[in-house]
Scaffold this active site. Structure first.
Site, PDB file in Angstrom:
ATOM      1  N   LYS A  40       0.843  -1.195   0.000  1.00  0.00           N
ATOM      2  CA  LYS A  40       0.000   0.000   0.000  1.00  0.00           C
ATOM      3  C   LYS A  40       0.880   1.247   0.000  1.00  0.00           C
ATOM      4  CE  LYS A  40      -3.823   2.113   2.621  1.00  0.00           C
ATOM      5  NZ  LYS A  40      -4.621   2.057   3.866  1.00  0.00           N
TER       6      LYS A  40
ATOM      7  N   SER B  71      -9.427   2.053   3.007  1.00  0.00           N
ATOM      8  CA  SER B  71      -8.580   2.720   2.051  1.00  0.00           C
ATOM      9  C   SER B  71      -7.597   1.800   1.325  1.00  0.00           C
ATOM     10  CB  SER B  71      -7.789   3.813   2.770  1.00  0.00           C
ATOM     11  OG  SER B  71      -6.962   3.230   3.760  1.00  0.00           O
TER      12      SER B  71
ATOM     13  N   SER C 126      -9.595  -0.147   7.352  1.00  0.00           N
ATOM     14  CA  SER C 126      -9.030  -0.006   6.006  1.00  0.00           C
ATOM     15  C   SER C 126      -8.350  -1.240   5.438  1.00  0.00           C
ATOM     16  CB  SER C 126      -8.056   1.183   5.965  1.00  0.00           C
ATOM     17  OG  SER C 126      -8.763   2.394   5.834  1.00  0.00           O
TER      18      SER C 126
END
Lengths: 484, 479
Positions: A78, A153, A177
């Site tokens: 990420k 996210s 997330s």
């Protein structure tokens, strides 16, 4: 079977028996990315050359006799996690072109273990969002339905895993997330206990809530990837000095005689029928495996959302103050003086949701409001921790849906931030309590994956992995892959 | 109406630690080229985290203990949010409601009177980067960013510029005794702000306070407070009111100038630093730090008076600098009976040597025992005082021991009356004029004749014996 469809542990067996090389595995995944990511937009940056060089090195290490669960395994990271020399933007325009001079501790650990870093995955800007629609660059598509969001996210990581564009990925979880996008994309996502994994090098959203964790195809992979990143880090004062058990070894112990609690407050009226059915069916599976399913209560659950949306933005308002265009990232070219430069850089560099949360947080901390908002929220947080403590004294783990609904459509909630925040209603209390949770696939609704969470005591990831693994062994949901 | 000044002081002192407050960079920034003592943490790159420098915490607790503070069992760091180009994170890690040290005091001597200044708190924070403004723009040096900084806040107990000055002087002496800060104001290692308000003498309620910043020397602290008291009394006397403002001291014009008013006071939005767990100070830890407390200047001064019988005027000078006091004590340890004589030599010749060369005690080329030996040679009459000064000078140049110099150069005092009688006889014979004058009652020529006798012995003669013999000779020849 295609190489890109392998799980980490499957690939590791092939690597160990010299049936494949890391280079061929990496090439297969890069080809897969090239083939499908033009549509899905899971990656922000693909580091093909470096990945192949790392694969080459991993193969050489293996030839010299090295081994290990992650040696030669291609992973996605990420984009909120700093990778030395590899562009890291946190999904924000304000960090366009930023190349960290250091590796996050988890990245250093992965490199040491011989993992391959394929690239950086999309995220809502600074991890603030539930869909990747708040990314400053792109919206990632859900591999199961391109009109839907992958969640967020860590939507890029979840989509990359679901669409077999990596064997596993790292995400970060501040209020859900990791778990929410894992649920939306039909993969496994684990949020470790706060303090279990070093945050050094994780671009901070809310420092007291953030935690890095794995997003993978099955529970075994979650155990392997978690094992590689846990441990005390002298550079993170909030990481704990507590030895981690061997997670993979604990997986197969079964759930017979275990008490699994279902919080009454998490089976709410507003949730989708398909989600409810899938979760209830899952409870039956554990019952059949010998677990005792009991109802528990988390009386303060309904206050988690407002408490979260005071504490997280408050911390974020300070964490994001450093982005001023002076030392790195975007800097507005046309300014009168330093104050004007700060203003314009931030006005252009940050997106709407980030600005919204900076304002929320600034307000909550302001003189005259601090007691009513921030301090009150911290008190609620203490009560929520107590809820978890009490529930987990009665039970070995808790079971709850990961999200109230399946993945929503792109654009559906973008103008309704509050409704979007509600998608995290089942996940964010866990972060406030600082305990651990894993989301695993438990069915389909309207053709879209449904996820459920196993939540556990602080630093007891072994138990939630074991409970999840027992379910996974008894079902096939984790084998379902989207048609990409 | 007569007004009374109410003054409180905030002192920032850089803590002398090897590394910075929250990262491993060297804290010795002053001599380093710009931006060389930096790392991702003190540059506030994305993703970094602070780690507490334990040595800085202990130095602050040590300071608190020296100021008779209480060390609470629970302390934590907070974020102080504000935007400025010298603050890379956009917030300063500081301490808000749970400082390391609370509720102490410091006794200072002002005009022969002892005054007790309350210490409200001592807390720990980090320094900012250093800005340099040039015609082409402003430059930032991050070497200073993250250097540990302790803030020492008094109660509003100070009543005059002299008291403020005495407080600062005593505080700096203590910081230096503890070795926790250089206390160097000119180099910015110690910075000071004063809060000044006036109230009619005898009144209870405080007046409106004015904060004075930009005080870069001891002198400017004194001058600024004097000026501000004057300004405020002028305002009040003419029926005006003091506004709650921040003023800056203008060193060139020797006046305070308006900086900002209360309405523009910043809201720092303090909240607990989530990246740093709170610190728990156990009684055992505090005790361990307390055991590191050296004897403080005030206690030393009392002991010197009591044990060594030193004059109190001398004592203050001896204890003002820790290395000097230690040097003195070691010299006394070598010759316990000569405490006052050693003090005289310290305050006279040794201090002159130090101040002439702008040297520190640490730079003295002689050991305390060597000084004691010299003083002993003078005391037992082996050499006289004048020769002693010459010998000390030579010791400072060569590092040679006093006895060795005296021996090598044959400087031992001539106390042999037989040898001296011959010299006196010849002096009397060679100076019939002065001798005659003396006999006519001009007794002051005796000094001239003694000088001649001393010259004949290269100053080595025992003056007392010379004087006695000379008087005797003059008397004899008169008879």
């Amino acid at each position: 079977m295609n190489l890109h469809d392998l799980t980490i542990h499957q690939a590791q067996e092939l690597l160990a028996s010299d049936a494949v090389t890391s280079v061929s595995l990496t090439e297969a995944l890069l080809a897969r990315i090239a083939a499908v990511d033009t549509d899905l937009h899971a990656y922000l940056h693909v580091a093909s050359e470096q990945a192949l060089a790392q694969a080459q090195e991993a193969d050489e290490r293996r030839a010299r006799g090295a081994c290990g669960a992650l040696l030669g395994i291609p992973l996605a990271i990420k984009d909120v996690i700093c990778t030395r020399g590899l562009e890291t933007t946190a999904g924000s325009r304000i960090l366009a072109g930023f190349r960290p001079v250091y590796d996050a501790t988890v990245i250093a650990k992965l490199r040491e273990a011989g993992a391959i870093i394929l690239g950086k995955t999309n995220t809502d800007e600074f991890a603030m969002g539930s869909s990747t629609e708040n990314s400053g660059y792109d919206t990632t598509r859900n591999p199961w339905d391109r009109d839907r969001v992958p969640g967020g996210s860590s939507g890029g990581s979840a989509a990359a895993v679901a669409a077999s564009m990596c064997l596993g990925a790292l995400g970060s979880d501040t209020g859900g997330s990791i778990r929410q996008p894992a649920a939306y994309c039909g993969v496994v996502g684990l949020k470790p206990t706060y303090g279990r994994v070093s945050r050094y090098g994780l671009i901070a959203f809310a420092s007291s809530l953030d935690q890095i964790g794995p997003i993978v195809k099955d529970v075994t992979d979650a155990a392997l990837l978690l094992q590689a990143i846990v441990g005390h880090d002298p550079q993170d004062a909030t990481s704990v000095e507590m030895p981690a058990p061997n997670y993979a070894a604990a997986l197969g112990q079964g759930v017979a005689g275990m008490r699994l609690g279902v919080p009454r407050e998490y089976m709410v009226d507003g949730m989708a029928a398909g989600v409810r059915q899938a979760v209830e069916a899952a409870l039956d599976v554990w019952r059949e495996l010998g677990a005792d399913i009991v109802q528990v209560s988390m009386p303060h659950a309904e206050y988690a959302l407002p408490a979260y949306y005071l504490i997280a933005p408050a911390e974020a308002s300070a964490n994001l103050a450093r982005f001023d265009g002076v030392r790195y990232g975007y800097s507005h070219p046309d300014t009168d003086d330093i104050w004007d430069a700060f203003r314009r850089t931030r006005a252009v560099g940050f997106g709407d949701e980030v600005k919204r949360r900076i304002m929320l947080g600034t307000y909550a901390l302001s003189a005259g409001y601090y007691d009513a908002y921030y301090l009150k929220a911290q008190k609620v947080r203490t009560l929520i921790k107590r809820d978890y403590d009490e529930a987990l004294q009665q039970c070995d783990a808790l079971i709850a849906p990961t999200t109230p609904n399946i993945a929503f459509r792109i654009g559906e909630l973008i103008d309704d931030p509050l409704q979007m925040y509600l998608e995290d209603i089942f996940t964010l209390a866990l972060n406030l309590a600082g305990v651990c949770g894993i989301s695993i696939p438990c069915g389909l609704s309207e053709g879209m994956p449904v996820g459920l969470q196993v939540q556990g005591r602080a630093f007891d990831e072994a138990t939630i992995l074991r409970v999840a693994y027992a379910y996974e062994q008894a079902t096939d949901w984790h084998m379902l892959r989207p048609q990409v | 109406m007569e007004y009374e000044a109410i003054i409180g002081m905030e002192v920032h002192a850089q803590v002398l630690t090897r590394s910075k407050m929250f990262c491993g960079c060297s804290a010795d920034y002053a001599s380093a080229p710009a931006n060389t003592h930096t790392c991702p943490v003190c540059l506030a790159l994305p993703g970094v985290l602070p780690v507490i420098n334990r040595a800085a915490v202990e130095a602050t607790v040590l300071t608190g203990l020296a100021l008779s503070c209480t060390i609470p069992p629970f302390t934590k760091f907070d974020r102080k949010n504000y935007t400025y180009p010298d603050l890379p994170k956009g917030y300063q890690i500081s301490q808000y409601d749970y400082p390391l040290c609370v509720g102490g005091h410091l006794d200072v001597q002002v005009a022969g009177e002892s005054r007790r200044i309350g210490i409200r708190r001592v807390h720990l924070e980090e320094d900012t980067a250093k800005l340099t403004h040039t015609p082409d723009g402003s430059l930032i040096d991050f070497n200073r960013a993250g250097v540990p900084l302790m803030e020492i806040v008094t109660e509003a107990d100070i009543r005059s510029a002299d008291e403020a000055h005495a407080y600062l002087t005593e505080l700096r002496t203590i910081l230096r005794y503890l070795g926790v800060s250089s206390g160097d104001m000119e180099r910015g290692a110690m910075r000071c702000e004063a809060n000044v308000s006036l109230r009619p003498r005898g009144a209870r309620a405080f007046g409106t306070k004015v904060e004075i910043k930009n005080l870069n020397s001891f002198r400017s602290v004194r001058n600024a407070i004097v000026y501000e008291i004057d300004r405020q009394s002028g305002l009040l006397a003419s029926g005006g009111a003091v506004e709650q403002v921040t003023m800056g001291w203008d060193e060139e014009r020797q006046c305070t100038v308006f900086q900002r008013s209360k309405e523009y006071a910043e809201d720092y939005r303090y909240f607990p630093e989530p990246d740093l767990p709170p610190i728990e100070m156990t009684p055992v830890e505090v005790q361990t730090i307390r055991e590191r407390l050296p004897e403080l200047p005030h206690d030393k001064a009392q002991r010197y008076e009591r044990e060594f019988g030193i004059k109190s005027a001398d004592v203050a000078l001896l204890v003002a600098e820790h290395p000097t006091a230690l040097f003195y004590e070691q010299a006394v340890a070598a010759r316990p009976a000569l405490a006052q004589a050693i003090a005289n030599w310290m305050l006279g010749e040794v201090f002159r040597y130090l101040s002439e060369g702008e040297r520190t005690t640490a730079e003295l080329p002689i050991s305390p025992a060597m000084l004691a030996e010299l003083v002993a040679l003078v005391d037992d009459g082996t050499i006289n005082n004048t020769v002693g000064k010459q010998v000390l000078n030579e010791m400072m140049t060569s590092g040679e021991a006093a006895a060795s110099i005296v021996e090598r150069r044959g400087l031992a005092q001539i106390s042999d009356t037989v040898a001296l009688e011959q010299i006196i006889t010849s002096v009397v014979a060679q100076h019939p004029g002065p001798v005659a004058q003396y006999r006519e009652g001009e007794s002051k020529v005796l000094g001239f004749l003694i000088g001649q006798a001393m010259r004949a012995t290269q100053g080595k003669a025992n003056v007392q014996i010379v004087r006695d013999l000379l008087l005797q000779a003059l008397d004899d020849s008169q008879r």
